[in-house]
Every structure is written in C-alpha cells, then in structure tokens.
Design an enzyme around this catalytic site. Structure first.
Site, PDB file in Angstrom:
ATOM      1  N   ASP A  32      12.689   6.105   0.029  1.00 13.04           N
ATOM      2  CA  ASP A  32      12.983   4.880   0.782  1.00 13.04           C
ATOM      3  C   ASP A  32      12.143   4.935   2.046  1.00 13.04           C
ATOM      4  O   ASP A  32      12.356   5.813   2.903  1.00 13.04           O
ATOM      5  CB  ASP A  32      14.482   4.832   1.116  1.00 13.04           C
ATOM      6  CG  ASP A  32      14.855   3.565   1.879  1.00 13.04           C
ATOM      7  OD1 ASP A  32      13.976   2.954   2.538  1.00 13.04           O
ATOM      8  OD2 ASP A  32      16.041   3.191   1.833  1.00 13.04           O
ATOM      9  N   ASN A  81       2.442   0.562  -0.909  1.00 16.88           N
ATOM     10  CA  ASN A  81       2.623  -0.755  -1.522  1.00 16.88           C
ATOM     11  C   ASN A  81       3.979  -1.396  -1.190  1.00 16.88           C
ATOM     12  O   ASN A  81       4.088  -2.623  -1.192  1.00 16.88           O
ATOM     13  CB  ASN A  81       2.479  -0.590  -3.045  1.00 16.88           C
ATOM     14  CG  ASN A  81       2.938  -1.806  -3.805  1.00 16.88           C
ATOM     15  OD1 ASN A  81       2.192  -2.753  -4.003  1.00 16.88           O
ATOM     16  ND2 ASN A  81       4.212  -1.819  -4.232  1.00 16.88           N
ATOM     17  N   TYR A 103       6.425 -11.436   8.690  1.00 16.32           N
ATOM     18  CA  TYR A 103       5.671 -10.852   7.569  1.00 16.32           C
ATOM     19  C   TYR A 103       4.180 -10.828   7.919  1.00 16.32           C
ATOM     20  O   TYR A 103       3.504  -9.806   7.756  1.00 16.32           O
ATOM     21  CB  TYR A 103       5.933 -11.674   6.304  1.00 16.32           C
ATOM     22  CG  TYR A 103       5.192 -11.184   5.074  1.00 16.32           C
ATOM     23  CD1 TYR A 103       5.741 -10.213   4.238  1.00 16.32           C
ATOM     24  CD2 TYR A 103       3.932 -11.699   4.743  1.00 16.32           C
ATOM     25  CE1 TYR A 103       5.059  -9.760   3.108  1.00 16.32           C
ATOM     26  CE2 TYR A 103       3.250 -11.258   3.621  1.00 16.32           C
ATOM     27  CZ  TYR A 103       3.811 -10.290   2.803  1.00 16.32           C
ATOM     28  OH  TYR A 103       3.130  -9.851   1.686  1.00 16.32           O
ATOM     29  N   LYS A 152       1.717  -7.517   8.711  1.00 16.53           N
ATOM     30  CA  LYS A 152       0.500  -7.229   7.942  1.00 16.53           C
ATOM     31  C   LYS A 152      -0.714  -7.155   8.884  1.00 16.53           C
ATOM     32  O   LYS A 152      -1.620  -6.338   8.666  1.00 16.53           O
ATOM     33  CB  LYS A 152       0.282  -8.276   6.843  1.00 16.53           C
ATOM     34  CG  LYS A 152       1.364  -8.284   5.757  1.00 16.53           C
ATOM     35  CD  LYS A 152       1.412  -6.989   4.947  1.00 16.53           C
ATOM     36  CE  LYS A 152       2.340  -7.105   3.742  1.00 16.53           C
ATOM     37  NZ  LYS A 152       2.456  -5.854   2.985  1.00 16.53           N
ATOM     38  N   THR A 196       5.394 -12.299  -8.555  1.00 14.76           N
ATOM     39  CA  THR A 196       6.367 -11.186  -8.499  1.00 14.76           C
ATOM     40  C   THR A 196       7.673 -11.717  -7.913  1.00 14.76           C
ATOM     41  O   THR A 196       7.747 -12.875  -7.479  1.00 14.76           O
ATOM     42  CB  THR A 196       5.861 -10.057  -7.581  1.00 14.76           C
ATOM     43  OG1 THR A 196       5.784 -10.571  -6.248  1.00 14.76           O
ATOM     44  CG2 THR A 196       4.512  -9.519  -8.012  1.00 14.76           C
TER      45      THR A 196
HETATM   46  P1  NAP Z   1       8.088  -7.128  -5.095  1.00 20.67           P
HETATM   47  O1  NAP Z   1       7.916  -7.495  -6.521  1.00 20.67           O
HETATM   48  O2  NAP Z   1       9.162  -7.766  -4.287  1.00 20.67           O
HETATM   49  O3  NAP Z   1       8.218  -5.532  -5.026  1.00 20.67           O
HETATM   50  C1  NAP Z   1       8.400  -4.900  -3.804  1.00 20.67           C
HETATM   51  C2  NAP Z   1       8.589  -3.413  -4.050  1.00 20.67           C
HETATM   52  O4  NAP Z   1       8.790  -2.775  -2.775  1.00 20.67           O
HETATM   53  C3  NAP Z   1       9.846  -3.110  -4.895  1.00 20.67           C
HETATM   54  O5  NAP Z   1       9.606  -2.001  -5.716  1.00 20.67           O
HETATM   55  C4  NAP Z   1      10.862  -2.763  -3.825  1.00 20.67           C
HETATM   56  O6  NAP Z   1      11.912  -1.929  -4.274  1.00 20.67           O
HETATM   57  C5  NAP Z   1       9.961  -1.997  -2.863  1.00 20.67           C
HETATM   58  N1  NAP Z   1      10.615  -1.763  -1.581  1.00 20.67           N
HETATM   59  C6  NAP Z   1      11.130  -2.652  -0.718  1.00 20.67           C
HETATM   60  N2  NAP Z   1      11.685  -2.032   0.325  1.00 20.67           N
HETATM   61  C7  NAP Z   1      11.523  -0.684   0.100  1.00 20.67           C
HETATM   62  C8  NAP Z   1      11.893   0.482   0.800  1.00 20.67           C
HETATM   63  N3  NAP Z   1      12.580   0.432   1.950  1.00 20.67           N
HETATM   64  N4  NAP Z   1      11.533   1.684   0.287  1.00 20.67           N
HETATM   65  C9  NAP Z   1      10.848   1.760  -0.877  1.00 20.67           C
HETATM   66  N5  NAP Z   1      10.506   0.689  -1.612  1.00 20.67           N
HETATM   67  C10 NAP Z   1      10.843  -0.522  -1.114  1.00 20.67           C
HETATM   68  O7  NAP Z   1       6.768  -7.391  -4.269  1.00 20.67           O
HETATM   69  P2  NAP Z   1       5.210  -7.425  -4.693  1.00 20.67           P
HETATM   70  O8  NAP Z   1       4.804  -8.843  -4.711  1.00 20.67           O
HETATM   71  O9  NAP Z   1       4.973  -6.546  -5.843  1.00 20.67           O
HETATM   72  O10 NAP Z   1       4.596  -6.797  -3.361  1.00 20.67           O
HETATM   73  C11 NAP Z   1       3.957  -5.533  -3.303  1.00 20.67           C
HETATM   74  C12 NAP Z   1       3.125  -5.496  -2.029  1.00 20.67           C
HETATM   75  O11 NAP Z   1       2.108  -6.503  -2.105  1.00 20.67           O
HETATM   76  C13 NAP Z   1       3.914  -5.783  -0.751  1.00 20.67           C
HETATM   77  O12 NAP Z   1       3.473  -4.941   0.282  1.00 20.67           O
HETATM   78  C14 NAP Z   1       3.569  -7.235  -0.454  1.00 20.67           C
HETATM   79  O13 NAP Z   1       3.701  -7.542   0.913  1.00 20.67           O
HETATM   80  C15 NAP Z   1       2.118  -7.293  -0.925  1.00 20.67           C
HETATM   81  N6  NAP Z   1       1.610  -8.627  -1.230  1.00 20.67           N
HETATM   82  C16 NAP Z   1       2.118  -9.340  -2.282  1.00 20.67           C
HETATM   83  C17 NAP Z   1       1.588 -10.585  -2.562  1.00 20.67           C
HETATM   84  C18 NAP Z   1       2.088 -11.419  -3.713  1.00 20.67           C
HETATM   85  O14 NAP Z   1       1.561 -12.541  -3.874  1.00 20.67           O
HETATM   86  N7  NAP Z   1       3.043 -10.968  -4.506  1.00 20.67           N
HETATM   87  C19 NAP Z   1       0.544 -11.113  -1.798  1.00 20.67           C
HETATM   88  C20 NAP Z   1       0.058 -10.371  -0.737  1.00 20.67           C
HETATM   89  C21 NAP Z   1       0.593  -9.114  -0.480  1.00 20.67           C
HETATM   90  P3  NAP Z   1      13.344  -2.512  -4.791  1.00 20.67           P
HETATM   91  O15 NAP Z   1      13.142  -2.856  -6.247  1.00 20.67           O
HETATM   92  O16 NAP Z   1      14.271  -1.363  -4.582  1.00 20.67           O
HETATM   93  O17 NAP Z   1      13.661  -3.715  -3.957  1.00 20.67           O
END
Ligand code: NAP
Length: 244
Positions: free
Chosen positions: A59, A86, A167, A171, A202
C-alpha cells in the site's frame, strides 16, 4: 538472470497490463497492490498464462507496508531492476469548478499520487542501486502538463479536465520529482522517466477512454525496458515528448 520488476497498483487497469507485458518480455514481475486477495488473484491469472509473476502486498500510502515490501524484496532477491510507480487514484468528482474541490480530496490525492510514490521510490532506491541498469518509470498524465493545461487548442482546456485540480497538480509535482531524481542519479546507470499512458479505458475513467489497457501500458513498458543509450528525466507518451 531475468530482470526483476515491481509494478505498483498492478492488480487491475494499466498496472496489470504493464505487469503482463513486462513478464511477457522476460522479466520476473512483482505484481504489487494494497489488497492481498486482489494481488494473489491477478498474479494467478498471469501465472496461468505461463508468466513469471509473484504477488506482493504494497500500500503506497502506508509506510509500514512499504518497509515490509522492501524488506521482502531484499530478502528474496537482494536487488530490483525496474520500478514502475503506477498506483494512482482519481477521487475528485467531475462537474465541479477547480475551487469547489474539497481540501480533503487534495490531501487524499497527494498522499497516494505524490507522497506515496516518493516514499516507495526512496525505500526501493538502495535495491535499485544494486542493479547494473535500473529503470524507474513514474506514471504521470497529460493532465500534469501545465503547457497543455493552458493551451486553448488542447482537449484538456475544457470544464471536464479542469475539474481535477488536485489530480493534475499531483501529476505536475510528480513530473518535477522525476526531473529532480534524474538529476541526482545522472552519474549512475539508473534512468528515471515520467510517462503519460494515454486516455485509457479503466476503472479510473469509469471505462471511458481511447485506448485499451494493453495500449495504455505501452509507454510504461518501453521506458522500463530502455537500453543504456536511452534518455533520463523525460516526460513522454509512446516516445513523443510532452511539454512540461
Ligand atoms: P485504475 O484502473 O483505477 O487502477 C489504479 C490502481 O492503483 C489499482 O490497482 C489500485 O488498487 C491502485 N492503487 C490505488 N491506491 C493505491 C494504494 N494506496 N496502494 C497501492 N495501490 C493503489 O487506474 P488506471 O487508469 O489503471 O491508472 C494507472 C495509472 O495511470 C495512475 O497513476 C493514473 O493516474 C495514470 N493515468 C491513467 C490514465 C487513464 O486514462 N486511465 C491517463 C493518464 C494517467 P485497488 O484495486 O486496490 O484500488
């Protein structure tokens, strides 16, 4: 010996896609997440496909969890070659003005998306220094780009993307940390880069987006597997530089 990679927040979303691709490229992947059952289940799905993946409870907001994960990796492997930071959250509600987001949301966002990332990185840095060519990938966002945020031609210049000020600021701060750490490590083999995955379907986006998870993982994977001629201190999406 295969490279040892750790991906935070890897039980779902872009992190899971990143873990899958790094393992498919020959790395042994520590699939990290805060929920023990979720990481075990996600790791099993990749193991069933013949990939070298081990679950790891981590975590990023819990210093004891970070210490214990780092101790586990030190005891089991003695080094780390790739760290993909990530894990991230988006807890602000869309549809609000920037000034309407409660300060509690700012704190929650910064705890995970910035302070957690810094604490994980510093905890694992001694193990990364033992690798012959370590790579650190910080998963940023286009929303971290102040240049893009102030460009009226960008899709980010919109009410929707201006409703996530914490957010975005976290970043931007992650980008700044990337530059600082890359500077500190400039005389070492360790490369530190920030990436924008692309707008990916996601849970964070309630399933909206342009890319599937496999495509959203590509930028992280490319920076994780950079060879020794690769850059450090950059901010890119699929190899294209993003203005800070
Ligand atoms: P997601 O599907 O919501 O997944 C987020 C992941 O982070 C999940 O595994 C979640 O775990 C984990 N997490 C959250 N808080 C945590 C903590 N305290 N300790 C450990 N793990 C934790 O999001 P995603 O879209 O894949 O995003 C991944 C990364 O890409 C993020 O940094 C996000 O800001 C970045 N990003 C995403 C997008 C997009 O369009 N999706 C665009 C730009 C940047 P749980 O399952 O336990 O909640």
């Amino acid at each position: 010996m295969p490279k040892l990679a750790l991906v935070t927040g890897a039980n779902r979303g872009i992190g899971l896609g990143t873990a899958r691709q790094l393992a498919a490229a020959g790395a042994h992947v520590l699939l990290a997440g805060r929920d023990g059952e979720a990481v075990t289940e996600a790791a099993k799905a990749l193991q069933d496909d013949g990939l070298a993946v081990t679950p790891l409870v981590l975590d990023v907001t819990d210093p004891a969890s970070i210490r214990s994960a780092a101790a586990e990796v030190e005891d089991g492997h003695g080094r780390l070659d790739i760290l993909v930071n990530n894990a991230g959250i988006r807890v602000e509600e869309y549809g609000k003005q920037p000034s309407e987001q409660p300060v509690a949301r700012w704190r929650e966002t910064f705890d995970t998306n910035l302070f957690g990332l810094v604490e994980v990185t510093t905890a694992f840095l001694p193990l990364l220094r033992r690798s012959p060519a370590a790579r650190i990938v910080n998963v940023s966002s286009l929303l971290g780009s102040l240049t893009t945020h102030t460009d009226p031609q960008s899709y980010v210049y919109s009410p929707m993307f201006k409703s996530l000020p914490a957010y975005s600021a976290a970043k931007s701060a992650l980008n700044s940390w990337t530059v600082h750490l890359a500077y500190e490590l400039r005389e070492t083999p360790i490369k530190v880069n920030a990436v924008h995955p692309g707008y990916t379907r996601t849970g964070m986006n309630d399933g909206e987006g342009d890319l599937d998870v496999a495509d959203g993982a590509r930028s992280s994977v490319a920076m994780a597997l950079l060879d020794h001629d690769g850059p450090t201190g950059t901010y890119t999406h699929e190899g294209e530089t993003i203005p800070w």
